[in-house]
Design an enzyme around this catalytic site. Structure first.
Site, short mmCIF file in Angstrom:
data_model
loop_
_atom_site.label_atom_id
_atom_site.label_comp_id
_atom_site.label_asym_id
_atom_site.label_seq_id
_atom_site.Cartn_x
_atom_site.Cartn_y
_atom_site.Cartn_z
N ILE A 19 -2.86 42.20 46.50
CA ILE A 19 -1.70 43.10 46.64
C ILE A 19 -0.84 43.07 45.38
O ILE A 19 -0.33 44.10 44.93
CB ILE A 19 -0.87 42.68 47.89
CG1 ILE A 19 -1.70 42.86 49.16
CG2 ILE A 19 0.42 43.48 47.96
CD1 ILE A 19 -1.10 42.19 50.41
N ASP A 64 3.77 28.53 38.11
CA ASP A 64 3.69 28.14 39.51
C ASP A 64 5.06 28.42 40.12
O ASP A 64 6.06 27.82 39.68
CB ASP A 64 3.34 26.65 39.60
CG ASP A 64 3.16 26.17 41.04
OD1 ASP A 64 3.68 26.83 41.97
OD2 ASP A 64 2.52 25.12 41.22
N VAL A 65 5.12 29.30 41.12
CA VAL A 65 6.43 29.67 41.67
C VAL A 65 7.13 28.51 42.39
O VAL A 65 8.30 28.63 42.73
CB VAL A 65 6.34 30.90 42.61
CG1 VAL A 65 5.88 32.13 41.86
CG2 VAL A 65 5.48 30.61 43.84
N SER A 143 4.89 38.96 56.38
CA SER A 143 3.59 39.17 57.02
C SER A 143 3.84 39.50 58.48
O SER A 143 4.88 39.11 59.04
CB SER A 143 2.75 37.89 56.94
OG SER A 143 1.63 37.96 57.82
N TYR A 156 1.95 29.02 58.51
CA TYR A 156 2.08 30.33 57.85
C TYR A 156 3.04 31.23 58.64
O TYR A 156 3.89 31.90 58.05
CB TYR A 156 0.69 30.97 57.74
CG TYR A 156 0.65 32.26 56.95
CD1 TYR A 156 0.74 32.26 55.56
CD2 TYR A 156 0.49 33.49 57.59
CE1 TYR A 156 0.68 33.44 54.83
CE2 TYR A 156 0.43 34.67 56.87
CZ TYR A 156 0.52 34.64 55.49
OH TYR A 156 0.47 35.82 54.78
N VAL A 189 -4.96 42.71 55.20
CA VAL A 189 -5.48 43.48 54.06
C VAL A 189 -6.66 42.68 53.54
O VAL A 189 -6.56 41.46 53.40
CB VAL A 189 -4.39 43.59 52.97
CG1 VAL A 189 -4.94 44.22 51.70
CG2 VAL A 189 -3.17 44.36 53.49
N TYR A 217 -5.81 46.20 65.70
CA TYR A 217 -5.22 47.25 64.86
C TYR A 217 -5.46 48.64 65.44
O TYR A 217 -6.56 49.19 65.31
CB TYR A 217 -5.79 47.13 63.43
CG TYR A 217 -5.21 45.93 62.73
CD1 TYR A 217 -4.08 46.04 61.93
CD2 TYR A 217 -5.73 44.65 62.97
CE1 TYR A 217 -3.50 44.92 61.35
CE2 TYR A 217 -5.16 43.53 62.39
CZ TYR A 217 -4.04 43.67 61.58
OH TYR A 217 -3.46 42.56 61.02
P1 NAI Z 1 -4.44 36.86 46.95
O1 NAI Z 1 -4.90 35.49 47.24
O2 NAI Z 1 -5.43 37.93 46.68
O3 NAI Z 1 -3.41 36.83 45.72
C1 NAI Z 1 -2.38 35.90 45.67
C2 NAI Z 1 -2.11 35.54 44.23
O4 NAI Z 1 -1.02 34.62 44.22
C3 NAI Z 1 -3.29 34.83 43.54
O5 NAI Z 1 -3.59 35.46 42.30
C4 NAI Z 1 -2.81 33.41 43.35
O6 NAI Z 1 -3.31 32.80 42.16
C5 NAI Z 1 -1.30 33.60 43.30
N1 NAI Z 1 -0.58 32.39 43.64
C6 NAI Z 1 -0.86 31.53 44.65
N2 NAI Z 1 -0.03 30.48 44.61
C7 NAI Z 1 0.81 30.70 43.57
C8 NAI Z 1 1.87 29.96 43.01
N3 NAI Z 1 2.23 28.78 43.52
N4 NAI Z 1 2.51 30.47 41.94
C9 NAI Z 1 2.14 31.65 41.40
N5 NAI Z 1 1.11 32.39 41.87
C10 NAI Z 1 0.45 31.90 42.94
O7 NAI Z 1 -3.47 37.23 48.16
P2 NAI Z 1 -3.00 38.62 48.79
O8 NAI Z 1 -3.80 38.86 49.99
O9 NAI Z 1 -2.88 39.65 47.75
O10 NAI Z 1 -1.55 38.17 49.30
C11 NAI Z 1 -0.38 38.41 48.57
C12 NAI Z 1 0.79 38.16 49.48
O11 NAI Z 1 0.71 39.00 50.62
C13 NAI Z 1 0.93 36.74 50.01
O12 NAI Z 1 2.30 36.39 50.06
C14 NAI Z 1 0.36 36.83 51.41
O13 NAI Z 1 0.87 35.85 52.25
C15 NAI Z 1 0.84 38.22 51.79
N6 NAI Z 1 0.10 38.86 52.84
C16 NAI Z 1 -1.23 39.08 52.71
C17 NAI Z 1 -1.93 39.71 53.73
C18 NAI Z 1 -3.39 39.94 53.66
O14 NAI Z 1 -3.96 40.27 54.70
N7 NAI Z 1 -4.04 39.83 52.53
C19 NAI Z 1 -1.24 40.17 54.93
C20 NAI Z 1 0.17 39.86 54.97
C21 NAI Z 1 0.80 39.24 53.95
C1 1HS Z 2 -2.59 36.48 56.01
C2 1HS Z 2 -1.87 37.69 56.47
O1 1HS Z 2 -0.50 37.54 56.37
C3 1HS Z 2 -2.24 38.22 57.80
S1 1HS Z 2 -1.92 37.14 59.16
C4 1HS Z 2 -3.27 37.56 60.22
C5 1HS Z 2 -3.01 38.74 61.08
S2 1HS Z 2 -4.32 39.16 62.07
O2 1HS Z 2 -4.87 40.43 61.61
O3 1HS Z 2 -5.33 38.15 62.10
O4 1HS Z 2 -3.77 39.31 63.41
#
Ligand code: NAI
Ligand code: 1HS
Length: 257
Positions: A19, A64-65, A143, A156, A189, A217
């Site tokens: 994302i 690192d955040v 989320s 989480y 996603v 969904y």
């Molecule tokens: P992803 O794993 O594809 O990307 C996350 C990025 O954050 C990675 O490049 C990773 O290296 C970086 N990262 C991790 N820890 C870090 C740190 N300590 N400091 C700096 N960078 C760091 O994940 P995605 O799926 O794109 O998720 C992005 C955000 O969206 C997250 O906050 C996740 O919880 C949230 N989210 C994701 C969903 C999903 O279904 N993929 C659904 C809802 C929320």
């Molecule tokens: C990791 C991301 O924030 C989604 S939480 C999982 C939701 S569900 O689709 O498994 O109900």
């Protein structure tokens, strides 16, 4: 439409993947200069290279955040390069699986450190610059797990619930400084973050895990990184000028049931 972020400078965390990467590309296509922050330097650089190859402006920053020192250094480098900061997307996050009985103390601490403390530290470092710019916008990544219980995601769910609470608190505190703060709560996603979870849910079979997830969904599919990026763009843009403290679900109807 193009140019919705023309002249703005954005910092996006976790922009080396999923994302965050899609958002960095979209923000840049809409005219923003983007500070691409990620724990993984190579991933941040790859995103920045994609943006510059498309004619946009980007700076890759490894940080690192969870480290105040690294966050402050990254913010300093972004301001040195682009002159100011207007937008922050606190997207970096990790998941954490297991019920309370199964999760370890380390799982809990790391989940809260990245998702909650990271949001706090990046906001704290960026707010003075938004103030200097006369205002700005922050988007926090929540989320659906912060809105409803997702089984076996205890830490989480708690961390993303905290992000929603923090968003409301920041919105109230920062409104007088013309800084809007909103959160997005995406449903699932398909990104590198989710693949292991979907596989585990299917007992090792990704297709089975996907099928078990899709029934939640109403829209009949998972989201895409680009769909969440478009919500982040809207909330960051002047089109959302009357929105602050909003917790916006982008989840194909998952939490509407
Ligand atoms: P992803 O794993 O594809 O990307 C996350 C990025 O954050 C990675 O490049 C990773 O290296 C970086 N990262 C991790 N820890 C870090 C740190 N300590 N400091 C700096 N960078 C760091 O994940 P995605 O799926 O794109 O998720 C992005 C955000 O969206 C997250 O906050 C996740 O919880 C949230 N989210 C994701 C969903 C999903 O279904 N993929 C659904 C809802 C929320
Ligand atoms: C990791 C991301 O924030 C989604 S939480 C999982 C939701 S569900 O689709 O498994 O109900």
């Amino acid at each position: 439409m193009t140019g919705r972020l023309q002249g703005r400078v954005a910092m996006i965390t976790g922009a080396g993947s999923g994302i965050g990467r899609a958002s960095a590309e979209l923000f840049a296509a809409e005219g923003a200069a983007v500070a691409v922050v990620d724990l993984r330097a190579d991933a941040a650089q790859e995103t920045a290279d994609k943006i510059t190859a498309s004619g946009g402006r980007a700076l890759a920053l490894a940080a690192d955040v969870t480290s105040a020192q690294q966050v402050e250094a990254a913010v300093g480098q972004a301001v040195a390069e682009f002159g100011s900061l207007d937008l922050l997307y606190n997207n970096a996050g990790i998941d954490s699986r297991g019920s309370v009985a199964e999760a370890t103390e380390e799982d809990w601490d790391r989940c809260f450190a990245v998702n909650v403390k990271g949001t706090f530290l990046c906001s704290k470092a960026v707010v003075p610059h938004l103030r200097d710019a006369g205002g700005g916008a922050i988007v926090n990544q929540g989320s659906v797990a912060g809105l409803v219980a997702v089984p076996n995601f205890a830490a989480y769910c708690a961390a993303k619930g905290a992000v929603a609470s923090l968003t409301r608190s920041m919105a109230v505190d920062l409104a007088p400084q013309r800084i809007r703060v909103n959160a997005i709560c995406p449903g699932t996603v398909f990104t590198p973050l989710m693949e292991p979870m979907l596989r585990a849910r299917g007992g090792g079979d990704l297709e089975a895990g996907l099928a078990k997830t899709l029934v939640k969904y109403p829209i009949g599919r998972l989201g895409t990184p680009e769909e969440i990026a478009r919500v982040a763009l809207f909330l960051s843009s002047d089109e959302a000028s009357f929105m602050t403290g909003s917790i916006v679900a982008a989840d194909g109807g998952m939490t509407a049931q």
